[in-house]
Motif scaffolding. Sequence first.
Motif, PDB file in Angstrom:
ATOM      1  N   UNK A 339      15.363 146.722  77.916  1.00 10.23           N
ATOM      2  CA  UNK A 339      15.347 147.430  79.193  1.00 10.23           C
ATOM      3  C   UNK A 339      16.734 147.935  79.590  1.00 10.23           C
ATOM      4  N   UNK A 340      17.776 147.357  79.013  1.00 14.98           N
ATOM      5  CA  UNK A 340      19.127 147.597  79.536  1.00 14.98           C
ATOM      6  C   UNK A 340      19.894 148.706  78.815  1.00 14.98           C
ATOM      7  N   UNK A 341      19.370 149.240  77.706  1.00 14.03           N
ATOM      8  CA  UNK A 341      20.090 150.294  76.980  1.00 14.03           C
ATOM      9  C   UNK A 341      19.161 151.478  76.708  1.00 14.03           C
ATOM     10  N   UNK A 342      19.806 152.615  76.392  1.00 11.42           N
ATOM     11  CA  UNK A 342      19.056 153.828  76.053  1.00 11.42           C
ATOM     12  C   UNK A 342      19.433 154.275  74.643  1.00 11.42           C
ATOM     13  N   UNK A 343      18.592 155.142  74.071  1.00  7.80           N
ATOM     14  CA  UNK A 343      18.812 155.615  72.698  1.00  7.80           C
ATOM     15  C   UNK A 343      19.761 156.802  72.740  1.00  7.80           C
ATOM     16  N   UNK A 344      21.022 156.514  72.482  1.00  8.09           N
ATOM     17  CA  UNK A 344      22.039 157.560  72.577  1.00  8.09           C
ATOM     18  C   UNK A 344      23.181 157.216  71.631  1.00  8.09           C
TER      19      UNK A 344
END
Length: 432
Positions: A339-344
């Motif tokens: 929940x705490x990170x995004x795909x970047x």
Amino acid sequence: MESIQILDAKKHVGETVQIGAWVANKRSSGKIAFLQLRDGTAYFQGIVVKSEVGEEVFQLAKNLNQETAVLVTGEIREDSRSKFGYEIGISGLEVVGESHDYPITPKEHGTDFLMDHRHLWLRSSKQHAIMQIRNEIIRATYEFFNKNGFIKIDPPILTGSAPEGTTDLFETNYFDQKAYLSQSGQLYMEAAAMAFGKVFSFGPTFRAEKSKTRRHLIEFWMIEPEMAFMHQEESLEVQEQYVAFLVQNVLDNCDYALDVLGRDREVLKKYTKLPFPRISYDDAVELLQKNGFDDIQWGDDFGSPHETFIANSFDQPVFILNYPKAIKPFYMKPHPTREDVVICADMIAPEGYGEIIGGSERAIDHEYLLEQIRAHGLDENEYSWYLDLRKYGSVPHTGFGLGLERTVTWLSGIEHVRESIPFPRLLNRIYP
């Protein structure tokens, strides 16, 4: 008699030609005058021998002022003593435009003075070399994307909203409503990708960020590709192939400019080796903490010292993957298991040049995006067209943005981004 450019001198050895040029510098003895000539393509030496041209032409050559425009006639000869390799033995000389009291002399000048005279500073050999590298990066960019099936789409410069939800925007009146100078064409490129598959834009962007660092400009140029039916790992491969292609083309086509700048080609060659290393944000924070960076905590964005240490740890451009969701824009796809990170990913250039690419996989769920827009305090009506993209045939897609000026600065090996653009716009500078 053929008129040629200095850069083409090697094709005309032994021929008598005419060249239009400016006198960058000169020195003379009693019987010979040496003119440093430039014509916009390169610099080389013109030699005037008194016994061969007569008193009148020799005195004219001896008395030429810096930046006087001339037409020179003479024979092209090889010159093994110079890096350029050729010179012209001048037999005829005509003054086209006189110059008096040229303000930028061969002595040292302060940065503010040079920036005030940017319109003239561009004529110097170093600035000429940097612009040649900039031009090659632009040329190679079009070649790369055209070869790989992309179509160029031009997003608007005037927009009604902020793509990244920032307040660092230049506001203007658009008749009876507010508008902003674009800080990114990305959202529009997502729409274009849904129409054309693989697209890229290349245009000016603006940030009203009150920063004075050596990496920041107020107005700069971005290359922003967007790719439908593509996930993040595939995008990273495109990014590293693109950057390696730029480096290789600078090596192949900017030999003279690299010589002028004293850029180590062996260092640049390392940046053509693929794949580039990858490190997660989590591991990057741990790496920094283990090496004395007590100021960094999980959830913080990286500053220049952090990026420099990370990139230098690999001695190559490096991808930092999956940043915390809280410090990234609303449109990035959430990680499937966290929940705490995004795909970047950000690509960090070595040698202290910092981030040159930022990219991500884009969120494609309509309700998630609507929730993020609201959570960021954005006007959902302004983004209704963007939300439409998730209603009518949404597909996985990803994209990135490369900053042209930061890339020019890195490949040129120069200290400050202000020299990477013809007329820089800085926090306290809009002249000339």
